[in-house]
Design an enzyme around this catalytic site. Sequence first.
Site, PDB file in Angstrom:
ATOM      1  N   HIS A 173       0.841  -1.213   0.000  1.00 50.56           N
ATOM      2  CA  HIS A 173       0.000   0.000   0.000  1.00 50.56           C
ATOM      3  C   HIS A 173       0.872   1.258   0.000  1.00 50.56           C
ATOM      4  O   HIS A 173       0.967   1.971   0.997  1.00 50.56           O
ATOM      5  CB  HIS A 173      -0.955  -0.020   1.205  1.00 50.56           C
ATOM      6  CG  HIS A 173      -2.079  -0.990   1.045  1.00 50.56           C
ATOM      7  ND1 HIS A 173      -2.095  -2.223   1.687  1.00 50.56           N
ATOM      8  CD2 HIS A 173      -3.216  -0.936   0.301  1.00 50.56           C
ATOM      9  CE1 HIS A 173      -3.201  -2.868   1.362  1.00 50.56           C
ATOM     10  NE2 HIS A 173      -3.902  -2.122   0.517  1.00 50.56           N
ATOM     11  N   ASN A 174       1.491   1.522  -1.139  1.00 50.23           N
ATOM     12  CA  ASN A 174       2.332   2.697  -1.304  1.00 50.23           C
ATOM     13  C   ASN A 174       1.876   3.457  -2.548  1.00 50.23           C
ATOM     14  O   ASN A 174       0.846   3.127  -3.144  1.00 50.23           O
ATOM     15  CB  ASN A 174       3.809   2.285  -1.398  1.00 50.23           C
ATOM     16  CG  ASN A 174       3.993   1.146  -2.410  1.00 50.23           C
ATOM     17  OD1 ASN A 174       3.371   1.147  -3.477  1.00 50.23           O
ATOM     18  ND2 ASN A 174       4.824   0.172  -2.061  1.00 50.23           N
ATOM     19  N   THR A 219       3.017   3.427  -5.479  1.00 52.37           N
ATOM     20  CA  THR A 219       3.021   2.606  -6.702  1.00 52.37           C
ATOM     21  C   THR A 219       1.679   1.910  -6.864  1.00 52.37           C
ATOM     22  O   THR A 219       1.144   1.814  -7.974  1.00 52.37           O
ATOM     23  CB  THR A 219       4.161   1.569  -6.650  1.00 52.37           C
ATOM     24  OG1 THR A 219       5.404   2.250  -6.445  1.00 52.37           O
ATOM     25  CG2 THR A 219       4.230   0.766  -7.942  1.00 52.37           C
ATOM     26  N   HIS A 220       1.135   1.422  -5.766  1.00 54.09           N
ATOM     27  CA  HIS A 220      -0.209   0.827  -5.822  1.00 54.09           C
ATOM     28  C   HIS A 220      -1.233   1.880  -6.251  1.00 54.09           C
ATOM     29  O   HIS A 220      -2.108   1.611  -7.084  1.00 54.09           O
ATOM     30  CB  HIS A 220      -0.591   0.245  -4.461  1.00 54.09           C
ATOM     31  CG  HIS A 220      -2.042  -0.122  -4.346  1.00 54.09           C
ATOM     32  ND1 HIS A 220      -2.641  -1.114  -5.098  1.00 54.09           N
ATOM     33  CD2 HIS A 220      -3.026   0.404  -3.554  1.00 54.09           C
ATOM     34  CE1 HIS A 220      -3.930  -1.199  -4.780  1.00 54.09           C
ATOM     35  NE2 HIS A 220      -4.194  -0.284  -3.865  1.00 54.09           N
ATOM     36  N   HIS A 223      -7.114   6.981  -2.974  1.00 54.03           N
ATOM     37  CA  HIS A 223      -7.919   5.952  -2.311  1.00 54.03           C
ATOM     38  C   HIS A 223      -7.212   5.243  -1.164  1.00 54.03           C
ATOM     39  O   HIS A 223      -7.873   4.644  -0.306  1.00 54.03           O
ATOM     40  CB  HIS A 223      -8.428   4.923  -3.337  1.00 54.03           C
ATOM     41  CG  HIS A 223      -7.446   3.845  -3.641  1.00 54.03           C
ATOM     42  ND1 HIS A 223      -6.373   4.019  -4.489  1.00 54.03           N
ATOM     43  CD2 HIS A 223      -7.370   2.566  -3.198  1.00 54.03           C
ATOM     44  CE1 HIS A 223      -5.695   2.903  -4.557  1.00 54.03           C
ATOM     45  NE2 HIS A 223      -6.269   1.993  -3.791  1.00 54.03           N
ATOM     46  N   ASP A 224      -5.883   5.257  -1.109  1.00 55.91           N
ATOM     47  CA  ASP A 224      -5.163   4.603  -0.001  1.00 55.91           C
ATOM     48  C   ASP A 224      -4.146   5.539   0.651  1.00 55.91           C
ATOM     49  O   ASP A 224      -3.191   5.064   1.284  1.00 55.91           O
ATOM     50  CB  ASP A 224      -4.440   3.342  -0.499  1.00 55.91           C
ATOM     51  CG  ASP A 224      -5.324   2.103  -0.423  1.00 55.91           C
ATOM     52  OD1 ASP A 224      -6.243   2.083   0.422  1.00 55.91           O
ATOM     53  OD2 ASP A 224      -5.102   1.165  -1.210  1.00 55.91           O
ATOM     54  N   GLN A 261      -3.547 -16.930  -3.174  1.00 57.53           N
ATOM     55  CA  GLN A 261      -3.967 -16.285  -4.418  1.00 57.53           C
ATOM     56  C   GLN A 261      -5.155 -17.011  -5.054  1.00 57.53           C
ATOM     57  O   GLN A 261      -6.091 -16.376  -5.554  1.00 57.53           O
ATOM     58  CB  GLN A 261      -2.796 -16.241  -5.406  1.00 57.53           C
ATOM     59  CG  GLN A 261      -1.724 -15.234  -5.037  1.00 57.53           C
ATOM     60  CD  GLN A 261      -2.245 -13.798  -5.074  1.00 57.53           C
ATOM     61  OE1 GLN A 261      -2.781 -13.341  -6.069  1.00 57.53           O
ATOM     62  NE2 GLN A 261      -2.086 -13.091  -3.969  1.00 57.53           N
TER      63      GLN A 261
END
Length: 782
Positions: free
Chosen positions: A505-506, A508-509, A545-546, A728
């Site tokens: 959650h940085n 880049t995401h 959003h994050d 996954q």
Amino acid sequence: QASTTEVQIGPMRLIQDPIQVLLIFAKEDNQSDGFWWACDRAGYRCNIARTPESALECFLDKHQEIIVIDHRNSRYFDAEGVCRSIRATKPSEHTVILAVVPRASADQEETSVLPLLNAGFDRQFMENSSITACYNELVQIEHGEVRSQFKLRACNAVFTALDHCQEAIEITSEDHVIQYVNPAFERMMGYHKGELIGKELTELPKSDKNCADLLDTINTFIKKGKEWQGVYYARRKSGDSIQQHVKITPVIGQGGKIRHFVSLKRLHGANENNKQLCKSHCDEKYTGDNSQSESRSFKCKNRRKDSIDVKSITSQSSDAPSLQTRRYSSMARIHSMTIEAPITKVINIINAAQENSPITVAEALDRVLEILRTTELYSPQLGTKDEDPHTSDLVGGLMTDGLRRLSGNEYVFSKNTNLSHSHLPVPNTINDVPTCIAQLLDNEESWDFNIFELEAVTNKRPLVYLGLKVFARFGVSEFLNCSEATLRAWLQVIEANYHSSNSYHNSTHAADVLHATAFFLGKEKVKGSLDHLDEVAALIAATIHDVDHPGRTNSFLCNAGSELAVLYNDTAILESHHTALAFQLTTKDSKCNIFKNIDRNHYRTLRQAIIDMVLATEMTKHFEHVNKFVNSINKPMASEETSSQSEGSDCERTANTKNFPDNQTLIKRMMIKCADVANPCRPLELCIEWAGRISEEYFAQTDEEKRQGLPVVMPVFDRNTCSIPKSQISFIDYFITDMFDAWDAFAHLPVLMQHLANNYKHWKTLDELKCKSLRLPPENNN
């Protein structure tokens, strides 16, 4: 002061009167005084008896919850004899009896408690005249045995209700041993309960009219903790078969396992022979007036039990037409209500439709009404946790707020508001971009765009560069009437508040989600369904959003008692924080306030759309959003496309979507949800990289939970034991497949669906080879 206490047993709310205590002491001494004053402190009502006779008389009059008997000296009375005489009475089954025994000397071995238990005592109390010691003992008994006994007594009301219920009810153990049947069951099946209780269902004769595999089907359902209902033929004691509508519900008990099965049975359909069976059994079992009233009650009973009004239930002598008349009158009053919620209108329409429906249709609509009256209309019913621990942990970690605060620890994540990712110069304009970055961005409209290459060449600042390119392509600055410099400053502030220390959650995401959102906005059906304001709102929502995500889940923050969990009442904690912080950062400085030049109405509409989309990324309402999209967008669209009567073109259909703001909202929610979790639909190498990053973040959370002594929200994400392929596979099966099938049916995304199939095959192959990592070891690759 004596006061009542509210007690909950399941959905039943009870009021417990002040506790009554009976002290049985032949002589007043420090010990009896200690209990007397302890009762006074606790607010209990207390009586003292000096003889066994007066003790029994007092108990039969008052029915005290706690009795304390002096067992220290047999010279005055036989304490065990007194206990037995009280235990011989019916009211004592819910009473706790305490024996006061002499304190053993230091060299004396402690005696066994078994003789006391055999005499009927529940506990022993070592002689101690301290008021506090007596108080502690009494309060522990109240909150333990007395509270439990009080709840058990309340079960009498439940059994009374079951005994008078018109539906046949059968309760069995997990091994299908019959534990209870009600009188309606006895009447229906022709047995007396004494012939059934304690027997296994397999011991009873079976009807040969059922399908061969029906019992296996039923067992498959209920053993997984799922409710089963359907039509079943049962054999009565007399040997004839009757057709029943059966609902079997598993009940979870001790150890979180299924401990009982509750079966509700009623005669199925309008079969007159079935009615006659019940009537004939009434005639066999009862005589005279009792027989007549029983058979009459069966005639009068309306099968559509959910729709009967009170008068029709209480009137045993009315005939069917008058019942129906009163029912129409009752329904008319309901339909005349002026203030109705949409769901109320739906229920009323169904009720009205039942009036002239065949009985089979009416019964099916009854089931529909039962479902509509539940609160969680869009939440799936999960199977037992034993089915798939990976799925269970993902659901528990992503779709709930976790176990509530079980520790005094507080988790407050720290962030550096002056975060500086690097010293790479920020471009002055969109054209002033280093060549290596510009070349990468030339491909940003492709779904296969490699966000990790952009992350590398921008020194972990992909959001500013991708944001400038995407926002320019969609004319965001023009819509907001803000300069490119303001937009650039805003992107810098937002990116600076993402945590580069998070593995997943940085920023880049965030850039990845922005890229996916822009890609979706370029699809013809999406583009035709949304306005320019919707596009701008979606791009901004994807960007923020994050923001300030701590790298921990909502469940973790709840369990840790974080400041954010307290602030947002344990509900949508992070999603609420992301939106609130983003607007705070935007509006606190004019240099980065991208909203400063739009009018109030536009701002409010835009703000509401952004908030709604970010909140939609919270997973507790995942199935609600997906199911609403399917029912409101996919199904009507499929119906229009396949209908030979339809004269509307694609353009007219998208125009219709624009005319319904609720549909636009559903599309925007679905779009950002799919963008947020699109990793399994990326090319394989990108998918693998994202899987590694999210796994590492979950591993770090598990490590911290263990370190702080917090509940472990997702136990399978232990870095020493976790199978990444299994996690996954579970994520794709449970969350991704259905959602992207629905989104693909609307937006037409064949490339994504092919990547999804390829990636799923990759994880399946690894799992079949018992490989727990992201890739096969080099020696296994051929």
